[in-house]
Design an enzyme around this catalytic site. Sequence first.
Site, PDB file in Angstrom:
ATOM      1  N   GLY A   1       0.815  -1.209   0.000  1.00 25.76           N
ATOM      2  CA  GLY A   1       0.000   0.000   0.000  1.00 25.76           C
ATOM      3  C   GLY A   1       0.846   1.255   0.000  1.00 25.76           C
TER       4      GLY A   1
ATOM      5  CG  ASN B   1      -0.932   3.159  -4.064  1.00 29.24           C
ATOM      6  OD1 ASN B   1      -0.944   2.025  -3.607  1.00 29.24           O
ATOM      7  ND2 ASN B   1      -2.044   3.858  -4.246  1.00 29.24           N
TER       8      ASN B   1
ATOM      9  N   GLY C   1      -1.527   7.543   1.224  1.00 29.16           N
ATOM     10  CA  GLY C   1      -1.686   7.611   2.673  1.00 29.16           C
ATOM     11  C   GLY C   1      -0.390   7.444   3.433  1.00 29.16           C
ATOM     12  CB  ILE C   2       0.283   5.867   6.719  1.00 28.72           C
ATOM     13  CG1 ILE C   2      -0.575   6.814   7.571  1.00 28.72           C
ATOM     14  CG2 ILE C   2       1.507   5.411   7.515  1.00 28.72           C
ATOM     15  CD1 ILE C   2      -1.222   6.148   8.766  1.00 28.72           C
ATOM     16  N   GLY C   3       1.336   4.776   3.899  1.00 27.97           N
ATOM     17  CA  GLY C   3       2.298   3.967   3.156  1.00 27.97           C
ATOM     18  C   GLY C   3       3.145   4.787   2.213  1.00 27.97           C
TER      19      GLY C   3
ATOM     20  CB  SER D   1      -5.576   0.928  13.575  1.00 28.79           C
ATOM     21  OG  SER D   1      -6.485   1.991  13.802  1.00 28.79           O
TER      22      SER D   1
ATOM     23  CE1 TYR E   1      -9.006  -0.132   8.619  1.00 21.86           C
ATOM     24  CE2 TYR E   1      -9.327   1.046  10.681  1.00 21.86           C
ATOM     25  CZ  TYR E   1      -8.552   0.760   9.578  1.00 21.86           C
ATOM     26  OH  TYR E   1      -7.311   1.336   9.445  1.00 21.86           O
TER      27      TYR E   1
END
Length: 323
Positions: A27, A29, A31-33, A156, A181
């Site tokens: 991931g 590409n 956000g946090i990643g 999270s 989630y």
Amino acid sequence: MSSTPSTPPWDVRRLPRADGSVVLVTGGNAGIGYFVAEQLSATGASVVLGSRDPSKAEVAMASIRARVPDARVRAVRLDLADLSSLETTVEALDVERLDAVVHNAGVALDDPPRKATADGHELMFGTNHLGHFALTQRLMPLLSAAPTARIVTMGSFAAKTERLDLDDPQSQKDYRPKRSYGRSKLAQMYFGVELDRRLRDAGSTVASVVVHPGGALDSLTPSRPPLHARTLGTRVKTAPAALLVQGKDAGAWPAVRAVLDPAVRGGELWGPRVFGLRGEPRREPMWNHLADTAVAARLWEASCELTGLDLDAVTDWRRPQAR
């Protein structure tokens, strides 16, 4: 009188060099990643973005290269919701070793209805947890080829108040998106802690570290157009929130430290310094429910059954990858 040189304090803006290291960020590409990948690229590490969407990965790589001119960054297609595709992803890495993987990718659904992966698993549990669980088994030979590799699992803060229902791990009986989630992220964190325990028992040199980003909001995240744009109005409106939470660039700091800092140890939990919500990364006391080895063992067994792996496959680096 001689003195022993002390290790300089960790500085998120003056990271140590990591030339020659290879890191996969799932991931990576957005956000946090994305910020994990950008910050690691600045250290000289070769960073591989795992992404479902090649076009989004291209945009992210262009953004990284614009800020880190000598960045060694590339992408592989990664779909954690399709377990049968993971072997192809690992082959596409085309490396002899992997120094770290950051298990960051994930999906979050805000509204019903319940959705399923290609394998029939609830989408959030199947992607966030089961996908990374199965990917780890595929990556273990490459991780074990590195001297001291790290598996960094991005949890999270939302998982702190959740508890797993192992009689209904995929929310088939009672599906609520936000709760599902939180539980999927909690399952990831249990996996990261239990993984390190099993790696130690197996005599592996690979370490597993669990991190979380605290409160990381888009509205407090620096602009990276066209990936993300933060307007002046947004800055003004959300300024008070910065007293309690932070942007996704700062949310990346615990994972980056877990990859780079030799003082970080397997089995630890790292998060933001201020109330676990914002600030520079620090080691946290392990959350009480994450220390429950009985729950972790039950989750491990359930995960093996759902992914078709046996109990030892995930941590046995001597076992050839399944074909």
